[in-house]
Design an enzyme around this catalytic site. Structure first.
Site, PDB file in Angstrom:
ATOM      1  CB  CYS A 117      48.361  19.150  27.056  1.00 24.06           C
ATOM      2  SG  CYS A 117      49.361  17.651  27.034  1.00 24.06           S
ATOM      3  CG  HIS A 148      48.380  24.291   8.111  1.00 25.91           C
ATOM      4  ND1 HIS A 148      48.413  23.060   7.503  1.00 25.91           N
ATOM      5  CD2 HIS A 148      49.661  24.689   8.211  1.00 25.91           C
ATOM      6  CE1 HIS A 148      49.659  22.748   7.229  1.00 25.91           C
ATOM      7  NE2 HIS A 148      50.438  23.690   7.649  1.00 25.91           N
ATOM      8  CD  GLU A 200      47.596  14.656  21.053  1.00 22.81           C
ATOM      9  OE1 GLU A 200      46.472  15.176  21.122  1.00 22.81           O
ATOM     10  OE2 GLU A 200      48.237  14.310  22.061  1.00 22.81           O
TER      11      GLU A 200
HETATM   12 ZN   LIG Z   1      48.933  18.162  22.344  1.00 19.69          ZN
END
Ligand SMILES: [Zn+2]
Length: 108
Positions: A21, A63, A100
């Site tokens: 990540c 965004h 997520e």
């Molecule tokens: Zn992520």
């Protein structure tokens, strides 16, 4: 009684030092806000009011890149940040769950 709403935002992030990540990438975050209160007069609170307060908080991040506001934007830290800001606006006891993408979430 509990009352809940669901909202979505799209954001970029990366987790510094993380093997996978650590590369910048994006997620659609699903945010569930659940409040608890008495349904006096048939309503705990107007859904429009709850949605408006939540959207104002989320609009700051939609965004955008989470790394501009959090040094380590894990879903846990995002959940903590959003919870703190929602509690300043919403007077009911509340639970927030932040997804997520699909299959991963944090709540408090
Ligand atoms: Zn992520």
């Amino acid at each position: 009684m509990r009352l809940g709403i669901t909202e979505f935002i799209d954001c970029a992030h990366f987790l510094p030092g993380h093997p996978k990540c650590g590369q910048i990438h994006g997620h659609t975050y699903k945010i569930e806000v659940i409040i608890e209160g008495e349904a006096s007069g048939g309503m705990v609170v107007d859904f429009n009011e709850l949605k408006a307060q939540t959207r104002e908080v989320l609009a700051q991040y939609d965004h955008r890149n989470w790394n501009d506001v959090l040094p380590f934007p894990s879903v846990e830290n995002i959940c903590e940040l959003l919870s703190r800001q929602l509690k300043q606006r919403i007077s009911f006891p509340l639970l927030i769950r932040v997804w997520e993408g699909n299959g991963k979430w944090a709540e408090m």
